[in-house]
Design a protein around this motif. Structure first.
Motif, PDB file in Angstrom:
ATOM      1  N   PHE A 159       0.825  -1.196   0.000  1.00 37.18           N
ATOM      2  CA  PHE A 159       0.000   0.000   0.000  1.00 37.18           C
ATOM      3  C   PHE A 159       0.866   1.257   0.000  1.00 37.18           C
ATOM      4  O   PHE A 159       0.523   2.254  -0.665  1.00 37.18           O
ATOM      5  N   HIS A 160       1.962   1.222   0.725  1.00 38.41           N
ATOM      6  CA  HIS A 160       2.873   2.367   0.728  1.00 38.41           C
ATOM      7  C   HIS A 160       3.478   2.564  -0.663  1.00 38.41           C
ATOM      8  O   HIS A 160       3.544   3.692  -1.167  1.00 38.41           O
ATOM      9  N   ARG A 161       3.877   1.485  -1.281  1.00 34.22           N
ATOM     10  CA  ARG A 161       4.415   1.573  -2.640  1.00 34.22           C
ATOM     11  C   ARG A 161       3.347   2.099  -3.605  1.00 34.22           C
ATOM     12  O   ARG A 161       3.638   2.929  -4.474  1.00 34.22           O
ATOM     13  N   GLY A 162       2.113   1.658  -3.454  1.00 34.48           N
ATOM     14  CA  GLY A 162       1.024   2.132  -4.291  1.00 34.48           C
ATOM     15  C   GLY A 162       0.757   3.610  -4.115  1.00 34.48           C
ATOM     16  O   GLY A 162       0.413   4.312  -5.069  1.00 34.48           O
ATOM     17  N   LEU A 163       0.946   4.110  -2.888  1.00 33.47           N
ATOM     18  CA  LEU A 163       0.719   5.530  -2.616  1.00 33.47           C
ATOM     19  C   LEU A 163       1.765   6.428  -3.268  1.00 33.47           C
ATOM     20  O   LEU A 163       1.608   7.653  -3.290  1.00 33.47           O
ATOM     21  N   ILE A 172      -2.696  12.181  -1.836  1.00 36.63           N
ATOM     22  CA  ILE A 172      -2.812  11.493  -0.546  1.00 36.63           C
ATOM     23  C   ILE A 172      -1.503  11.499   0.236  1.00 36.63           C
ATOM     24  O   ILE A 172      -1.436  11.993   1.356  1.00 36.63           O
ATOM     25  N   HIS A 173      -0.445  10.947  -0.376  1.00 33.05           N
ATOM     26  CA  HIS A 173       0.776  10.642   0.381  1.00 33.05           C
ATOM     27  C   HIS A 173       1.730  11.817   0.518  1.00 33.05           C
ATOM     28  O   HIS A 173       2.610  11.802   1.382  1.00 33.05           O
ATOM     29  N   LYS A 174       1.580  12.824  -0.323  1.00 33.75           N
ATOM     30  CA  LYS A 174       2.527  13.947  -0.328  1.00 33.75           C
ATOM     31  C   LYS A 174       2.607  14.632   1.027  1.00 33.75           C
ATOM     32  O   LYS A 174       3.677  15.108   1.437  1.00 33.75           O
ATOM     33  N   LEU A 175       1.497  14.690   1.742  1.00 33.66           N
ATOM     34  CA  LEU A 175       1.481  15.348   3.056  1.00 33.66           C
ATOM     35  C   LEU A 175       2.483  14.706   4.004  1.00 33.66           C
ATOM     36  O   LEU A 175       3.181  15.397   4.749  1.00 33.66           O
ATOM     37  N   HIS A 176       2.567  13.377   3.971  1.00 28.55           N
ATOM     38  CA  HIS A 176       3.497  12.683   4.863  1.00 28.55           C
ATOM     39  C   HIS A 176       4.948  13.015   4.532  1.00 28.55           C
ATOM     40  O   HIS A 176       5.820  12.931   5.401  1.00 28.55           O
ATOM     41  N   HIS A 177       5.212  13.390   3.287  1.00 31.21           N
ATOM     42  CA  HIS A 177       6.569  13.715   2.858  1.00 31.21           C
ATOM     43  C   HIS A 177       6.867  15.210   2.977  1.00 31.21           C
ATOM     44  O   HIS A 177       7.803  15.700   2.345  1.00 31.21           O
ATOM     45  N   THR A 178       6.088  15.907   3.783  1.00 35.94           N
ATOM     46  CA  THR A 178       6.361  17.324   4.032  1.00 35.94           C
ATOM     47  C   THR A 178       7.769  17.503   4.577  1.00 35.94           C
ATOM     48  O   THR A 178       8.462  18.468   4.240  1.00 35.94           O
ATOM     49  N   TYR A 179       8.190  16.569   5.423  1.00 38.96           N
ATOM     50  CA  TYR A 179       9.509  16.654   6.049  1.00 38.96           C
ATOM     51  C   TYR A 179      10.454  15.645   5.388  1.00 38.96           C
ATOM     52  O   TYR A 179      10.304  14.432   5.570  1.00 38.96           O
ATOM     53  N   SER A 180      11.425  16.151   4.629  1.00 39.07           N
ATOM     54  CA  SER A 180      12.387  15.258   3.965  1.00 39.07           C
ATOM     55  C   SER A 180      13.349  14.631   4.967  1.00 39.07           C
ATOM     56  O   SER A 180      13.958  13.600   4.680  1.00 39.07           O
ATOM     57  N   HIS A 262      12.497   9.048   3.026  1.00 37.93           N
ATOM     58  CA  HIS A 262      12.053  10.439   3.076  1.00 37.93           C
ATOM     59  C   HIS A 262      13.011  11.363   2.333  1.00 37.93           C
ATOM     60  O   HIS A 262      12.582  12.350   1.736  1.00 37.93           O
ATOM     61  N   GLU A 263      14.282  11.053   2.382  1.00 39.14           N
ATOM     62  CA  GLU A 263      15.271  11.900   1.709  1.00 39.14           C
ATOM     63  C   GLU A 263      15.171  11.784   0.189  1.00 39.14           C
ATOM     64  O   GLU A 263      15.238  12.776  -0.534  1.00 39.14           O
ATOM     65  N   LYS A 264      14.982  10.545  -0.301  1.00 34.88           N
ATOM     66  CA  LYS A 264      14.963  10.300  -1.746  1.00 34.88           C
ATOM     67  C   LYS A 264      13.553  10.290  -2.325  1.00 34.88           C
ATOM     68  O   LYS A 264      13.392  10.309  -3.545  1.00 34.88           O
ATOM     69  N   PHE A 265      12.541  10.205  -1.468  1.00 31.62           N
ATOM     70  CA  PHE A 265      11.133  10.208  -1.878  1.00 31.62           C
ATOM     71  C   PHE A 265      10.731   8.967  -2.675  1.00 31.62           C
ATOM     72  O   PHE A 265       9.662   8.943  -3.282  1.00 31.62           O
ATOM     73  N   ILE A 266      11.557   7.958  -2.696  1.00 28.73           N
ATOM     74  CA  ILE A 266      11.222   6.738  -3.442  1.00 28.73           C
ATOM     75  C   ILE A 266      12.069   5.585  -2.883  1.00 28.73           C
ATOM     76  O   ILE A 266      13.169   5.787  -2.388  1.00 28.73           O
ATOM     77  N   GLY A 267      11.511   4.361  -2.969  1.00 25.80           N
ATOM     78  CA  GLY A 267      12.218   3.190  -2.460  1.00 25.80           C
ATOM     79  C   GLY A 267      12.052   3.027  -0.959  1.00 25.80           C
ATOM     80  O   GLY A 267      11.505   3.889  -0.264  1.00 25.80           O
ATOM     81  N   ASN A 268      12.507   1.877  -0.445  1.00 21.22           N
ATOM     82  CA  ASN A 268      12.417   1.561   0.991  1.00 21.22           C
ATOM     83  C   ASN A 268      10.990   1.737   1.512  1.00 21.22           C
ATOM     84  O   ASN A 268      10.713   2.539   2.397  1.00 21.22           O
ATOM     85  N   TYR A 269      10.082   0.945   0.962  1.00 19.63           N
ATOM     86  CA  TYR A 269       8.656   1.101   1.277  1.00 19.63           C
ATOM     87  C   TYR A 269       8.206   0.299   2.504  1.00 19.63           C
ATOM     88  O   TYR A 269       7.125   0.541   3.024  1.00 19.63           O
ATOM     89  N   SER A 270       8.995  -0.658   2.942  1.00 21.96           N
ATOM     90  CA  SER A 270       8.580  -1.522   4.059  1.00 21.96           C
ATOM     91  C   SER A 270       8.499  -0.745   5.365  1.00 21.96           C
ATOM     92  O   SER A 270       9.105   0.326   5.504  1.00 21.96           O
ATOM     93  N   SER A 271       7.790  -1.312   6.317  1.00 19.97           N
ATOM     94  CA  SER A 271       7.667  -0.673   7.617  1.00 19.97           C
ATOM     95  C   SER A 271       8.676  -1.223   8.616  1.00 19.97           C
ATOM     96  O   SER A 271       9.492  -0.483   9.151  1.00 19.97           O
ATOM     97  N   SER A 272       8.647  -2.532   8.870  1.00 22.11           N
ATOM     98  CA  SER A 272       9.456  -3.109   9.944  1.00 22.11           C
ATOM     99  C   SER A 272      10.674  -3.894   9.475  1.00 22.11           C
ATOM    100  O   SER A 272      11.672  -3.954  10.183  1.00 22.11           O
ATOM    101  N   PHE A 273      10.588  -4.504   8.293  1.00 26.97           N
ATOM    102  CA  PHE A 273      11.661  -5.367   7.812  1.00 26.97           C
ATOM    103  C   PHE A 273      12.176  -4.906   6.447  1.00 26.97           C
ATOM    104  O   PHE A 273      11.519  -4.127   5.762  1.00 26.97           O
ATOM    105  N   ARG A 274      13.335  -5.430   6.062  1.00 26.66           N
ATOM    106  CA  ARG A 274      13.974  -5.002   4.824  1.00 26.66           C
ATOM    107  C   ARG A 274      13.746  -5.960   3.663  1.00 26.66           C
ATOM    108  O   ARG A 274      14.083  -5.636   2.529  1.00 26.66           O
TER     109      ARG A 274
END
Length: 306
Positions: A159-163, A172-180, A262-274
């Motif tokens: 879902f994060h990747r879809g957003l 939708i998701h841009k608000l969460h990326h207010t802080y890089s 947050h820095e790159k705005f793309i990739g690393n979509y998982s929450s707890s694991f890699r």
């Protein structure tokens, strides 16, 4: 009315009077219960309304844990000594940013999440959630929580990747990326739609579990939510210490993983694991990009050699 489960377990009680008088009766007539179980049982018996009892308990727990866990990171951000552990150490949040973020998060909790909290009890108990005493064994709780982390991580990844798909990101998701450069309080800084979509993975996973397996206690649910809140807040903290959990568990995502997102705005979509990002090649950062370029060059050379 108090739950039948509690009434069948707790005997010899009068649920009228103050909470402490009910607690005294629980302790007097039910010596087989430990102190935590007595506090729990007395709360539901005193409230005499299970939906209200669970709703108040859930909301207070969420606010205390969320802002309580965020407070140490606010303090750390204000102490220059810790700047050497800050991943993006040129972007320490200002007091105004911290305040604005906290205000929006609190507003979201009271308007978006609160109605969902009141609906949780009747929905979860319909599917078989247990909230009586005694509590389940810690081994049972630990096993279920590990399963929740794994299942929710998969939900969050997709879902994060879809957003991050164009229109969804913009609306939708841009608000969460207010802080890089994220900070602890920003863990739930998100639009109402995102809060519901990703929040469903946290709350919906246990409900789905109990509907299939038929075994889950509310205490396990609370423990899972507390740990998931800790994970989310720590992942947004922006700090990577020598003693961070990812140093002991390399598959744990940690702040370095999500900070890069947050820095790159793309990739690393998982929450707890890699592992999802690793398997599906959605890792962020220069090192990951370098490896992708090297693989592509190797494929080109291999085709030319044929």
């Amino acid at each position: 009315m108090a739950s039948a489960m509690l009434n069948s377990t707790i005997t010899g009680l009068n649920s009228t009077g103050s909470y402490y008088s009910v607690l005294e009766d629980v302790a007097k007539y039910n010596v087989q219960l430990n102190w935590a179980e007595r506090l729990w049982a007395a709360w539901y018996l005193w409230m005499q309304n299970d939906v209200l009892a669970t709703g108040i308990l859930s909301f207070v727990m969420h606010e205390v844990v969320y802002f309580g866990r965020s407070l140490p990171w606010i303090i750390i951000d204000a102490i220059p000594f810790f700047n050497k552990y800050k991943i993006q150490n040129t972007k320490v949040p200002t007091w105004k940013e911290q305040w604005d973020c906290a205000a929006l998060v609190l507003l979201s909790h009271c308007t978006v999440e609160l109605p969902q909290i009141w609906l949780f009890h009747p929905i979860a108990t319909y599917f078989g959630l247990d909230y009586g005493v005694p509590f389940p064994k810690w081994t049972t709780m630990a096993f279920q929580i590990v399963c929740f982390f794994i299942i929710e991580d998969a939900w969050h990844y997709w879902f994060h990747r879809g957003l991050h798909y164009g229109p969804l990101y913009k609306n939708i998701h841009k608000l969460h990326h207010t802080y890089s450069a994220p900070f602890g309080l920003a863990a739930e800084y998100a639009s109402p739609i995102e809060a519901m979509l990703l929040g469903f993975g946290v709350v919906g996973t246990p409900v789905l579990w109990v509907s299939i397996v038929g075994d889950l206690h509310l205490l396990t649910m609370y423990t899972w939510i507390v740990l998931r809140l800790f994970q989310a807040i720590d992942a947004h903290s922006g700090y990577d210490f020598p003693w961070s959990l990812r140093k002991l568990m390399p598959f744990w995502a940690g702040a370095d993983h999500h900070d890069l997102h947050h820095e790159k705005f793309i990739g690393n979509y998982s929450s707890s694991f890699r592992w999802w990002d690793w398997v599906l090649d959605t890792q962020a950062g220069e090192e990951a990009n370098k490896k992708r370029r090297e693989r592509k060059l190797a494929q080109i050379r291999a085709k030319k050699a044929q």
